[in-house]
Design a protein around this motif. Structure first.
Motif, mmCIF file in Angstrom:
data_model
loop_
_atom_site.group_PDB
_atom_site.id
_atom_site.type_symbol
_atom_site.label_atom_id
_atom_site.label_comp_id
_atom_site.label_asym_id
_atom_site.label_seq_id
_atom_site.Cartn_x
_atom_site.Cartn_y
_atom_site.Cartn_z
ATOM 1 N N ILE A 97 44.576 40.762 -9.159
ATOM 2 C CA ILE A 97 43.632 39.994 -9.983
ATOM 3 C C ILE A 97 44.335 39.435 -11.210
ATOM 4 C CG2 ILE A 97 41.576 40.206 -11.459
ATOM 5 C CD1 ILE A 97 40.572 42.314 -9.383
ATOM 6 N N LEU A 98 45.157 40.285 -11.838
ATOM 7 C CA LEU A 98 45.802 39.860 -13.082
ATOM 8 C C LEU A 98 46.928 38.852 -12.839
ATOM 9 C CD1 LEU A 98 45.990 43.241 -15.048
ATOM 10 C CD2 LEU A 98 44.289 41.424 -15.245
ATOM 11 N N LEU A 99 47.532 38.926 -11.659
ATOM 12 C CA LEU A 99 48.654 38.025 -11.362
ATOM 13 C C LEU A 99 48.187 36.607 -11.095
ATOM 14 C CD1 LEU A 99 51.226 39.883 -9.070
ATOM 15 C CD2 LEU A 99 51.601 38.924 -11.348
ATOM 16 N N SER A 100 46.914 36.478 -10.734
ATOM 17 C CA SER A 100 46.399 35.175 -10.325
ATOM 18 C C SER A 100 45.657 34.491 -11.472
ATOM 19 C CB SER A 100 45.461 35.362 -9.131
ATOM 20 O OG SER A 100 44.687 34.212 -8.908
ATOM 21 N N ASP A 101 45.678 33.178 -11.482
ATOM 22 C CA ASP A 101 44.896 32.423 -12.467
ATOM 23 C C ASP A 101 43.482 32.145 -11.975
ATOM 24 O OD1 ASP A 101 46.841 32.179 -14.427
ATOM 25 O OD2 ASP A 101 47.782 30.496 -13.383
ATOM 26 N N LYS A 102 43.246 32.491 -10.724
ATOM 27 C CA LYS A 102 41.958 32.181 -10.091
ATOM 28 C C LYS A 102 40.797 32.836 -10.859
ATOM 29 C CE LYS A 102 40.166 32.875 -5.607
ATOM 30 N NZ LYS A 102 40.345 33.602 -4.344
ATOM 31 N N THR A 103 39.707 32.125 -10.965
ATOM 32 C CA THR A 103 38.501 32.707 -11.590
ATOM 33 C C THR A 103 37.275 32.371 -10.747
ATOM 34 O OG1 THR A 103 38.258 30.738 -12.945
ATOM 35 C CG2 THR A 103 39.361 32.601 -13.966
#
Lengths: 476, 476
Positions: free
Chosen positions: B9-15
């Motif tokens: 979750i933290l590695l991705s910029d996805k929201t």
């Protein structure tokens, strides 16, 4: 000139370049053709020497001798190889007295004999293949777990706790044997021992792995474990390697899925990276089974068996279902089982083999065993009679994985430990994980040598570990 | 809904997507902000709960408790994080009584205290980081050797041979301690023991690894080794893991090159895969050293030290040169060494540290030691006085690698064994490799925990192995 590995030469179609190879002579024909092996592959490279080579050299090119060859890689006219090496210069690195070399036997040496010379058996095609496959399986274990974010945990080898009550343990001590220090009552004073207490070799890293899983969520161990059981069988070792993943938040179904994925992954890895070794071992198995009556031979060849496991889901049944199948089996009705089939009694090897080899003809996961025949840490099912245990049974091998969902509920765990006389105070650290943020979790243990047996088609576990430790044997 | 790891979750910029996360509460602020950790990364994810959350739930969200969160990943307005989770539903998996939880201390717990609760210390940021780095280093070891075609060999843990005369060993036995079977002369009858002889825990897998190298050319071991030395220091363990590559056809220079490549590879791997863990540990070291006088602090930060090793060749000097440097050093002239510097006497820790930390300020490989202070199997140099040994010394750690070219010449080996009273008949299997196709070969041993110390910047070896075994301590 730097050495090139024989594997790299044989894998390439490239010709007309100079190389240096080093290795051991497997055979020398017609004073001209050397079959040279360096262990990088099961295949030998053919080295062709010119007929005018000094006899002082050629007479030292004997089976087992080590040589260094400078030469040119050329296209081969012989069959079975694309390339060979035309030697420009040969140096003898180490002679080998053929009269004394144990592998220079006219007859094919037996596996039993090779066990006695385990320090040399790596140089045979069979053991070369076995230990390259073993390497690949071990690497695949790490690759599988690393890819999935598991933390590799080195759990202790020397331990003061008897994790599972899993049977006889080896004592580890530095006390003088002849005249050890004693307490006033005459008993041995272990406070004087190296660790200030009585210590043993571990039978499992599971309980410590659970401690890791309560922080990293996914951990695994891969290390040596020990059983001081006086079992002189083809399936038992006193020292063997075990893989034990432990995963927070997993239930028994997740655990089965993980075990299946894991087993398929490592077999698939070996199939991909060791095809030639496995094909050699498949042929070896065919040759060996020629000596058996037709009805005792394997139904599937080694490669077919591995492909079958890759392509088919394992059968999943409960212990209760397994008992029903066995009770209703023709084998039982014809009284062919030596041991009685009865709910509440552990399945014997003959029962497991019937389920796997006769009934389902594929690997089987048996779950939900009676709690009284399983360990204290297994999660109690709501029926009050069974626990969320799972054993994976493989054709020809029997139990290859044992696992369970763990009892994460402190009150249930304490009650079970009391019933089973497990000293809770000595295991305060294990109980602490249930007190401080306990979570459902599950894990399993896979006996690595049994997996190597399964993949190589060997039948004696002493042949798949470099230097086996068994009763009365700690040679090398 | 399947669990997503916090790291992913933290590695991705996805929201703006829904997730389930599970983990342990590190802190809970303002009845609204949960810092949740699942061990997949050193970073916590911030979980934001709505202010109308049932108090029956919020009062159970305490440090150490385990929870499951269903929610939506959204962009974070807070600093230090790109995303956070807006909780839709929170389930308490396991409560944690804050009054009893040892990690719920207002003051930062000391490393000494955390050693006493090693079963819980994995849940701290420091030990989370250390054991993720340890994992990466271990995986990198396997990756390095697998990429280069080495075969991983599991050499035996229980052994009847004292490989190196490397010091005190642990005895392994199943004989009854109170009243063991005795021979007529009163001595213990080890024929009655499990293995039919006296056995110990291995101090090294080298000699067996050599047997493998004589067939596969390149092998390595990575397993536990043992020393029953009563050394209660920050650098010694009774049980530790060692890596021992052994390579046919390699000489001492190849051996040094391999060791340097290997060390750089595994450090580089950790730098690439564990940057956040290492940055945290670097800051920890800075904080720790603030308590030291200026002149005792490290000249380089942890990251800078590791980068320095990656980017600079190790210094290579002979033992004789090392002795000259030490004899001519200001430290020696000012009589600052406790032990005398003298050709023929082994270098002491203070001498090694001077060379590495003061003189060269980088890792140093010292070669060609006097034969009388080294093992029987090391290859004798032509000068008749020295052997082709190599030790790698690292800043802050001292000896991290010990290795040598091995004596492959049967006559020289036999003569040296005789001089050093090594029983050749018990080691017939070792001698056989010199009789049947002997080749030049070399190898080394790297103490894994010392490497983990070096990379993590920790100073006590008990802090880089999950459950340390030391004199009077075999807890957990």
């Amino acid at each position: 000139m730097a050495r090139t590995k024989i594997k790299d030469i044989l894998l390439s179609d490239k010709t007309d370049y100079t190389v240096n190879v080093k290795g051991w002579v497997r055979s020398f024909r017609n004073n001209q053709f050397i079959a040279l092996n360096d262990g990088s592959t099961i295949n030998n490279v053919q080295v062709v020497i010119t007929l005018d080579t000094d006899e002082a050299i050629t007479k030292r090119i004997t089976t087992g001798a080590s040589i260094s060859v400078d030469g040119t890689v050329i296209a081969s006219l012989g069959k079975g190889q694309k390339v060979e090496i035309k030697a420009d210069n040969i140096t003898i690195l180490g002679d080998c007295d053929t009269d004394k070399f144990p592998l220079q036997l006219k007859n094919r040496p037996s596996l039993e004999y090779l066990r006695e010379i385990a320090h040399l058996r790596f140089r045979t095609s069979t053991f070369g293949a076995i230990f390259r496959v073993r390497h690949s399986l071990a690497f695949a274990v790490h690759q599988f777990f690393n890819d999935r974010g598991f933390v590799y945990l080195h759990t202790p080898i020397i331990t003061a706790s008897d994790a599972e009550g899993a049977g006889e343990m080896f004592r580890v001590s530095t006390l003088p044997t002849e005249n050890p220090p004693r307490n006033e009552d005459g008993s041995i004073d272990y406070k004087e021992d190296f660790f200030g207490r009585c210590t043993n070799l571990t039978v499992s890293g599971q309980l410590e792995a659970e401690l890791g899983a309560m922080a990293f969520s996914e951990v695994y161990t891969f290390g040596p474990t020990f059983r001081a059981e006086n079992s002189n069988t083809a399936r038992h070792l006193a020292e063997f390697w075990m893989i034990e993943p432990e995963v927070a938040f997993n239930d028994i179904t997740d655990n089965m899925d993980l075990a299946e994925d894991f087993i398929r992954y490592i077999i698939g890895y070996a199939m991909q990276h060791n095809r030639e070794d496995l094909e050699f071992l498949a042929q070896r198995l065919v040759d060996e089974e020629k000596q058996k009556p037709m009805n005792e031979r394997s139904e599937l060849g080694l490669i077919e068996k591995l492909e079958f496991v890759l392509n088919n889901k394992f059968e999943r049944i409960t212990y209760t279902e397994a008992v029903d199948i066995l009770l209703n089996s023709p084998a039982n009705k014809k009284k062919k089982f030596q041991y009685e089939v009865k709910w509440g009694v552990d399945l014997q090897s003959e029962h497991e083999r019937y389920l796997v080899e006769k009934h389902f003809k594929k690997p089987v996961i048996v779950t939900d065993y009676p709690k009284d025949i399983k360990s204290f840490y297994m999660r109690q099912n709501d029926d009050g009679k069974t626990v969320a245990a799972m054993d994976i049974l493989a054709p020809g091998i029997g139990e290859i994985v044992g696992g369970s969902q763990r009892e994460e509920r402190l009150d249930k765990l304490e009650q079970r430990m009391k019933e089973m006389h497990i000293p809770a105070d000595e295991m305060y650290w294990y109980m602490d994980t249930r007190k401080f943020g306990t979570v459902p979790h599950a894990g399993f243990g896979l006996g690595f040598e049994r997996m190597v047996l399964f993949v190589t088609g060997m039948t004696n576990i002493r042949d798949v570990i470099p230097f086996p430790r068994t009763p009365k044997n700690a040679e090398f």
